[in-house]
Design an enzyme around this catalytic site. Structure first.
Site, PDB file in Angstrom:
ATOM      1  N   SER A 272      -7.821   2.048 -37.548  1.00 35.24           N
ATOM      2  CA  SER A 272      -7.432   1.315 -36.344  1.00 35.24           C
ATOM      3  C   SER A 272      -6.382   0.273 -36.710  1.00 35.24           C
ATOM      4  CB  SER A 272      -8.639   0.613 -35.739  1.00 35.24           C
ATOM      5  OG  SER A 272      -9.089  -0.424 -36.578  1.00 35.24           O
ATOM      6  N   ASP A 273      -5.510  -0.025 -35.752  1.00 38.51           N
ATOM      7  CA  ASP A 273      -4.724  -1.241 -35.908  1.00 38.51           C
ATOM      8  C   ASP A 273      -5.726  -2.395 -35.868  1.00 38.51           C
ATOM      9  OD1 ASP A 273      -2.700  -3.106 -36.142  1.00 38.51           O
ATOM     10  OD2 ASP A 273      -1.439  -2.217 -34.594  1.00 38.51           O
ATOM     11  N   TRP A 274      -5.302  -3.583 -36.268  1.00 40.97           N
ATOM     12  CA  TRP A 274      -6.251  -4.694 -36.429  1.00 40.97           C
ATOM     13  C   TRP A 274      -6.865  -5.088 -35.074  1.00 40.97           C
ATOM     14  CZ3 TRP A 274      -4.787  -2.539 -40.412  1.00 40.97           C
ATOM     15  CH2 TRP A 274      -5.107  -2.980 -41.695  1.00 40.97           C
TER      16      TRP A 274
ATOM     17  N   ALA B 295      -7.964  -2.950 -32.869  1.00 42.56           N
ATOM     18  CA  ALA B 295      -7.629  -1.979 -31.822  1.00 42.56           C
ATOM     19  C   ALA B 295      -8.799  -1.043 -31.519  1.00 42.56           C
ATOM     20  CB  ALA B 295      -6.403  -1.163 -32.229  1.00 42.56           C
TER      21      ALA B 295
END
Ligand SMILES: *[C@@H]1O[C@H](CO)[C@@H](O)[C@H](O)[C@H]1NC(C)=O
Ligand SMILES: *[C@@H]1O[C@H](CO)[C@@H](O)[C@H](O)[C@H]1NC(C)=O
Ligand SMILES: *[C@@H]1O[C@H](CO)[C@@H](O)[C@H](O)[C@H]1NC(C)=O
Ligand SMILES: *[C@@H]1O[C@H](CO)[C@@H](O)[C@H](O)[C@H]1NC(C)=O
Ligand SMILES: *[C@@H]1O[C@H](CO)[C@@H](O)[C@H](O)[C@H]1NC(C)=O
Ligand SMILES: *[C@@H]1O[C@H](CO)[C@@H](O)[C@H](O)[C@H]1NC(C)=O
Ligand SMILES: *[C@@H]1O[C@H](CO)[C@@H](O)[C@H](O)[C@H]1NC(C)=O
Ligand SMILES: *[C@@H]1O[C@H](CO)[C@@H](O)[C@H](O)[C@H]1NC(C)=O
Ligand SMILES: *[C@@H]1O[C@H](CO)[C@@H](O)[C@H](O)[C@H]1NC(C)=O
Ligand SMILES: *[C@@H]1O[C@H](CO)[C@@H](O)[C@H](O)[C@H]1NC(C)=O
Ligand SMILES: *[C@@H]1O[C@H](CO)[C@@H](O)[C@H](O)[C@H]1NC(C)=O
Ligand SMILES: *[C@@H]1O[C@H](CO)[C@@H](O)[C@H](O)[C@H]1NC(C)=O
Length: 847
Positions: free
Chosen positions: A267-269, A271
């Site tokens: 995941s993006d941070w 997300a």
């Protein structure tokens, strides 16, 4: 053979309606595809499966979950397997160098290496960056970037990636991935997908049609997957109502089935938004791991252990996550990289500090955390070369450039100057003072030093006995005019910046508010040009700016776009100004007269009602950048692919041939069905086996994989659709079968040959470009499908070959869920740019 193929197709067309589900996006409600190895992944898979087979449930979960924001030494760090001596994964920004440390290089941004149109430089930049990450003990470099692709020119993070053209970006992705990974570091293709602006990036819900998805935004990710990328980062936005990291269509169906991605999705941070759902939608690693409300302060960690024990997430899915993570690890940590380096820096302290907490947030275990390992090697040379070769010479009247020992020069503008307080004075480059050499946000790195334009030009002036006047301010127009009027040549500098939305500079919330120059740059240029008939404009911008006045101005004799060149900025510029490097840069985007010229618009303010999530329909389809300009008959100021040289090139004698008759058959690429989902090792369901062991001293506030106690009674058991937890053999999509999609897509169907001659008096490098017209109203006038980098001595002629693959001449057919070659007549164009076409031919129909 024929029979088998027919049988396969029959079996597939029977399966397809099932995969496509009812109505909504295809692929929803199906199990997340499990990694199967193959195509360069077999050895890695073998080792990964062997390793994962030795792990307990909590050890497996540990490798999927970050320990939390700022808890450890890297931007992201997963749990470890101490029992087997395996430390957690260290993940670190960003796409142009190692963020938050010292001893590293600051490379040119993605948009610059794209502007070189040099596969060789793209590759070497990847290798050099990979070496620096490796040298700091980092496992995963969070780059390269193909999302944003560059739907709108004001998009704040466009410069992190390569170009709004998917073909050029795809080449940039593939070369960079291979470069990074050849140095023993896992690359991360991000941000997947449709994260095209910073405003509302965490809530915007994007609607897109399937064809545009395939032909535009997914295309460069397919190239990254084909290049063997080890990880992909899902983005913040929603697509078709689902967050990217919960999105079965984009992750399970497109990335893991159709593109046959064998690495892991992180995941993006922050997300990630759900626990079991994201697991079943194909997420394999959560970053930074904490940030969720609820029982475990994490969607995973102990929470994932519970979900597996409850059966909400099947063991095969967890095993698949860890196998994918470990396979990416073994894929790059092989041969001379088999021994893993120690982490020897801390992202969370000033780079000049040596001693500090090992566990930053806990402020505990004070030790030597930064060994200040210098990883720059000789990368400065490469950085200078890319910086010079990425400069796009937009205007050069009467051979103003290169400069030959002018008697006097005026250097004018803030953008030529050293940055007050040093190049790293503002964290994450959150200010715009002095010369601009990278944008702002998480995709930055500390400069080891920054050669400003004035520094390099002054040095040259000293060598040449040129008298030099330097005007530092953008605002004292009288001083600027006066200096300009007395100089033989006036060099005026200006910039335009952008970055990530967590930083606002001068009211620009990541995305640019406009397409004009910053800090009064346009007024400064006009003032200087009003006073000196030999005015040279130098631009450091993150993308196109409005430049029609400068193009038309009779006193502006040269314009150079230098982009975001990194630490050697001034040296690179001087190399071009003084003719040591003959410019080969070609604009990787179109220069319009206004934001409206580009069609699609950035959404700065969501329309009412404010209660619903802001929605965006990418209804312009594949028509962005030059494809839109051509369709709308808008003449650009400078077109995509444009750039001048100090010499002239000529193309001649185009021939087009089919490579096979009949063309190679195109059938299912990888068989019809996968094997059933494998599992590795037995899960011990006893609560004690999954709880923190007695006597363990936790680092607070680390996220751990342990359950709090016997299954938490406050947590309701949610039964998941049995289809999504089904580990039996599954259909392989017809467009799939191998990393990057059906291998038949990469069969070469046509070969084009022509000659390029250097007709000028100096050596130079040309970038011939190939555009293909696929035919029919649904297609752009032309799409980039080839380019080359050809170095020629004066008078020299060289042959150039372009190959066209099946993919290059196909369109995505939504109904068939496959690539097809439409029945329209097709044309090929060889040009100096997207509009300066020199040679053309029709493409023979395939028999
Ligand atoms: C999980 O990782 C943490 C942090 O590296 C470590 O302290 C812990 O012992 C690991 N747990 C297991 C079960 O290996
Ligand atoms: C990083 O520093 C550690 C500790 O000095 C060292 O063991 C490791 O080899 C270093 N990494 C590299 C690649 O130099
Ligand atoms: C270390 O850097 C910080 C800013 O990043 C600065 O305030 C401090 O003075 C520096 N310390 C030393 C010893 O150079
Ligand atoms: C961290 O701990 C050290 C002592 O170990 C202490 O001097 C320092 O003030 C602490 N820092 C913070 C921010 O609490
Ligand atoms: C370029 O050179 C030609 C011929 O010397 C001259 O007529 C013309 O004015 C020059 N143009 C500029 C912009 O200096
Ligand atoms: C640096 O930039 C910031 C914002 O971009 C501005 O507010 C500040 O005045 C600048 N400082 C200098 C010394 O130019
Ligand atoms: C610069 O001027 C000095 C003295 O006037 C002279 O000796 C030298 O050769 C000159 N250098 C160049 C590059 O013209
Ligand atoms: C565009 O934005 C820049 C940066 O904020 C600003 O300096 C400039 O004045 C703006 N241009 C216009 C026309 O408002
Ligand atoms: C060009 O420069 C000259 C000064 O050399 C000035 O008189 C003239 O007005 C300038 N032309 C324009 C169009 O600004
Ligand atoms: C998005 O735009 C397309 C093309 O204009 C249109 O067909 C479609 O209905 C729109 N979708 C939504 C959800 O507005
Ligand atoms: C192109 O073909 C013509 C005619 O055959 C030939 O005279 C010419 O030399 C060729 N040009 C190049 C650059 O090969
Ligand atoms: C073109 O394709 C052929 C056959 O696949 C390959 O051998 C050749 O290297 C390719 N040439 C270029 C310039 O890509």
């Amino acid at each position: 053979m024929m029979l088998r193929l027919t049988t396969c197709i029959a079996a597939l067309s029977a399966l397809l309606p099932a995969i496509q589900a009812q109505g909504g996006p295809p692929g929803v409600g199906f199990p997340s595809p499990w990694g199967v190895g193959g195509h360069g992944w077999d050895e890695a898979y073998e080792k990964a499966r062997d390793f994962v087979g030795k792990l307990t449930l909590v050890e497996k979960v540990n490798l999927t979950t970050g320990t939390g924001w700022m808890t450890d030494r890297c931007i992201g760090m997963t749990g470890s397997v101490p029992r087997l001596g395996f430390r957690g994964f260290c993940l670190e920004d960003g796409p142009l160098g190692v963020r938050y440390t010292d001893g590293n290089s600051a490379f040119p941004a993605g948009i610059n290496v794209a502007a070189t149109w040099s596969r060789d430089l793209m590759r070497r930049r990847g290798v050099a960056m990979g070496e620096e990450f490796r040298g700091k003990g980092i496992d995963v470099q969070l780059g390269p970037v193909a999302g944003p692709l560059g739907r709108v020119p004001a998009g704040g993070r466009n410069w992190e990636g390569f170009s709004p053209d998917p073909y050029l970006t795809g080449v940039g992705m593939a070369e960079t991935v291979q470069g990074i990974q050849s140095a023993g570091v896992i690359a991360c293709a991000k941000h997947y997908i449709l994260n095209e602006q910073e405003h509302y990036r965490g809530s915007v819900d994007v609607t897109i049609d399937d064809r545009t998805m395939h032909e535009l935004y997914l295309w460069p990710f397919a190239d990254a997957v084909r290049a063997g990328v080890g990880s992909v980062m899902c983005s913040y936005n929603k697509i078709g109502g689902e967050y990217s990291c919960d999105n079965e269509w984009t992750t399970n169906y497109l990335l893991k089935n159709e593109l046959n991605f064998q690495g892991f999705v992180m995941s993006d941070w922050n997300a990630q938004h759900t626990d079991a759902r994201s697991a079943l939608a194909g997420l394999d690693m959560t970053m930074p791991g904490d940030g969720a409300r609820g029982y475990y302060t994490s969607f995973w960690g102990g929470s994932l252990t519970e979900l597996v024990l409850r059966g909400e997430v099947p063991q095969w899915r967890l095993d698949d996550m860890v196998v994918r993570i470990m396979a990416a690890y073994y894929k790059v940590n092989t041969g001379k990289f088999a021994t893993r380096p120690e982490i020897n820096f801390s992202a969370w302290m000033s780079p000049n500090q040596t001693v500090g907490p090992l566990y930053f947030k806990a402020n505990s275990t004070i030790t030597e955390v930064n060994k200040h390992v210098n990883v720059q090697a000789d990368h400065a040379e490469l950085i200078r070369e890319i910086g010079a070769k990425s400069i796009v010479l937009l205007k050069n009247v009467n051979q103003t450039l290169p400069l030959v020992k002018p008697g006097s020069i005026a250097v004018i503008g803030e953008d030529a100057q050293d940055i007050p307080g040093g190049p790293n004075a503002c964290e994450d480059r959150r200010c715009n003072n002095g010369t601009l050499a990278m944008g702002y946000g998480s995709a930055t790195a500390n400069f080891p030093y920054l050669i400003s334009p004035i520094m390099a030009i002054r040095k040259q002036a000293e060598a040449d006995n040129t008298s030099l006047v330097n005007i530092e301010s953008n605002w004292d127009l009288d001083a600027a005019r006066q200096a300009a009027s007395k100089a033989e040549v006036a060099l005026v500098f200006a910039n335009a910046n952008s970055g990530e939305g967590f930083i606002t500079i001068d009211g620009n919330n990541g995305d640019r508010n406009n397409l004009t120059l910053w800090n009064g740059g346009d007024d400064l240029i006009r003032a200087v040009a009003g006073a000196n008939p030999n005015t040279v404009v130098v631009l450091h911008t993150v993308g196109p700016v409005i430049l029609d006045y400068a193009k038309a101005h009779p006193n502006i004799t040269a314009i150079l776009w230098a982009g975001l060149p990194g630490q050697e900025s001034g040296s690179s510029l001087a190399d071009v100004l003084y003719g040591r490097v003959n410019p080969q840069g070609r604009s990787p985007f179109t220069w319009g007269r206004s934001a409206a010229d580009y069609g699609a618009q950035l959404m700065y303010k969501a329309p009412p009602p404010s209660s619903s999530p802001p929605a965006q329909n990418f209804s312009e389809g594949v028509f962005i950048d030059y494809r839109y300009f051509q369709r709308a008959h808008i003449g650009p100021v400078y077109e995509f692919g444009f750039g001048l040289s100090y010499t002239r090139f000529r193309y001649a004698n185009l021939t087009v041939e089919t490579t096979h008759e009949p063309p190679p058959p195109y059938g299912p690429g990888g068989g019809v069905m996968t094997p059933a989902a494998p599992t590795f090792g037995e899960i011990d369901k006893a609560a004690a086996a999954n709880m923190q062991p007695e006597g363990f001293r936790p680092v607070k506030p680390y996220v751990y994989p342990w359950i709090n106690g016997p299954l938490d009674p406050r947590r309701p058991n949610v039964s998941q659709p049995t289809t999504t937890t089904n580990g039996s053999a599954q259909p392989i999509l017809p467009a799939g079968g191998a990393p990057g999609g059906n291998p038949g897509l990469y069969d070469v169907l046509y070969t084009l040959n022509f000659f390029v001659t250097n007709e000028g008096k100096v050596a130079g490098t040309d970038i011939p470009q190939l555009y293909v017209q696929l035919g029919g109203d649904e297609n752009p006038w032309g799409v980039l499908r080839g380019f080359d980098e050809v170095s020629l001595e004066p008078g020299e002629t060289k042959p150039v070959t372009f190959n066209l693959t099946r993919r290059d001449v196909s369109n995505w057919d939504t109904e068939k869920q496959d690539w097809v070659i439409n029945g329209h007549e097709k044309f090929v164009f060889v040009g100096y740019s997207s509009t300066a076409i020199a040679l053309n031919s029709s493409l023979p129909a395939l028999k």
